[in-house]
Design an enzyme around this catalytic site. Structure first.
Site, PDB file in Angstrom:
ATOM      1  N   PHE A 209       0.821  -1.208   0.000  1.00 55.00           N
ATOM      2  CA  PHE A 209       0.000   0.000   0.000  1.00 55.00           C
ATOM      3  C   PHE A 209       0.854   1.257   0.000  1.00 55.00           C
ATOM      4  O   PHE A 209       1.742   1.421   0.843  1.00 55.00           O
ATOM      5  CB  PHE A 209      -0.888   0.048   1.253  1.00 55.00           C
ATOM      6  N   ASP A 210       0.540   2.157  -0.916  1.00 52.57           N
ATOM      7  CA  ASP A 210       1.027   3.521  -0.824  1.00 52.57           C
ATOM      8  C   ASP A 210       0.330   4.145   0.387  1.00 52.57           C
ATOM      9  O   ASP A 210      -0.688   3.629   0.870  1.00 52.57           O
ATOM     10  CB  ASP A 210       0.671   4.259  -2.113  1.00 52.57           C
ATOM     11  N   LEU A 211       0.836   5.269   0.883  1.00 50.67           N
ATOM     12  CA  LEU A 211       0.226   5.904   2.048  1.00 50.67           C
ATOM     13  C   LEU A 211      -0.596   7.137   1.665  1.00 50.67           C
ATOM     14  O   LEU A 211      -1.820   7.141   1.775  1.00 50.67           O
ATOM     15  CB  LEU A 211       1.316   6.289   3.055  1.00 50.67           C
ATOM     16  N   ASP A 212       0.069   8.194   1.206  1.00 51.03           N
ATOM     17  CA  ASP A 212      -0.612   9.454   0.896  1.00 51.03           C
ATOM     18  C   ASP A 212      -1.557   9.303  -0.292  1.00 51.03           C
ATOM     19  O   ASP A 212      -1.143   8.924  -1.386  1.00 51.03           O
ATOM     20  CB  ASP A 212       0.413  10.546   0.571  1.00 51.03           C
TER      21      ASP A 212
ATOM     22  N   VAL B  78      -0.804  -1.099  -4.575  1.00 51.03           N
ATOM     23  CA  VAL B  78      -2.001  -0.255  -4.587  1.00 51.03           C
ATOM     24  C   VAL B  78      -1.569   1.195  -4.368  1.00 51.03           C
ATOM     25  O   VAL B  78      -0.876   1.496  -3.393  1.00 51.03           O
ATOM     26  CB  VAL B  78      -2.981  -0.664  -3.467  1.00 51.03           C
TER      27      VAL B  78
END
Length: 213
Positions: free
Chosen positions: A7-10, A162
Site C-alpha cells: 500500500f502507498d500511504l498518501d 495499490v
C-alpha cells in the site's frame, strides 16, 4: 489470489493535503516564493519532495535539498498530523488480515514519518512490515521501495501494488508487479489509465472487493 499487498500511504490510505501543502508553502517562503495556488501545491503529494521542488519550481538539486530541510522543519512538528484517515481503511485492513493476506506499507514518505502516521491512526498493527525512503535520501524512488519490499518477503508469489499516482504505477511496472489504482487520491485525469492497471477503484469498498477476488 494476492498474498502480498503493498500500500502507498498518501492519497491511498490517508488524505495528507493540509499538512503537505502548508509545509511546502513554508519551504517556498524561505526562498522568497509566495504560493497560494492549492492546485500547484497538491502536485507535491506523491513524488519525492526533491523532485517536486526541482520540477515545479526550477530549483537546482542543491536548492531542492535545502527546501526539503525547510519543509521538514514544519512537517515533522505540525504537518505530520494535519492528516486524516480515509473512511473504511481500518475495516478493510482488518478484513484483509482475516483472509491471511500479508500487508506492507510501500511509500516514498520517509520511514520515521510513515511509522508515526500509521501508529497515530492505530493501523500499524495490520502491517507485517514497511518499506519506505529514508531521511538521507536512500530509496527515494518508488521502484526501489517496491524492490525492497519484495526482498523482505521473497516467499510471496503474488504481490500487488495499490496506489493513487503514476509513481506507484511506474514503480510496480519496473518490478513486474501488478498495479491497482485508486481514483479517490491525487492523480490527474487519465494519469492512472495511462499505465494499464489491472483495476482502478473509486472507493475503499471496491478496493477491498478487488483485493479479495
Amino acid at each position: 489470489m494476492y498474498d502480498l499487498i503493498l500500500f502507498d500511504l498518501d492519497g491511498t490510505l490517508t488524505l495528507p493535503e493540509t499538512g503537505i501543502t502548508k509545509s511546502v508553502q513554508y519551504a517556498l517562503a524561505a526562498f522568497g516564493i509566495e504560493e497560494n495556488d492549492r492546485d500547484k501545491l497538491r502536485r507535491f503529494i506523491g513524488p519525492p519532495l526533491v523532485d517536486g521542488f526541482m520540477d515545479f519550481y526550477g530549483m537546482s538539486e542543491e536548492q531542492a535539498l535545502v527546501a526539503v530541510e525547510k519543509y521538514r522543519e514544519r512537517f515533522s512538528k505540525v504537518g505530520i498530523f494535519e492528516n486524516e484517515l480515509i473512511d473504511g481503511v481500518p475495516d478493510m485492513l482488518k478484513e484483509l488480515e482475516n483472509h491471511g493476506k500479508k500487508l506492507a506499507l510501500a511509500t516514498s514518505k520517509p520511514a520515521p514519518y510513515s511509522k508515526r502516521i500509521i501508529e497515530h491512526f492505530g493501523i500499524d498493527k495490520y502491517f507485517d512490515f514497511v518499506s519506505c525512503s529514508e531521511l538521507d535520501g536512500t530509496r527515494n524512488d518508488k521502484a526501489e521501495i517496491i524492490a525492497e519490499a519484495l526482498r523482505i518477503s521473497p516467499e510471496s508469489a503474488f504481490p500487488v501494488m495499490v496506489g493513487d499516482r503514476k509513481h506507484d504505477a511506474m514503480g510496480a511496472k519496473k518490478n513486474n508487479v501488478p498495479f491497482i489504482g485508486v481514483s479517490y487520491g491525487y492523480a490527474a485525469d487519465g494519469e492512472l489509465e495511462a499505465f494499464n492497471p489491472i483495476a482502478i477503484v473509486p472507493d475503499i469498498s471496491e478496493l477491498e472487493k478487488v483485493l479479495l477476488k
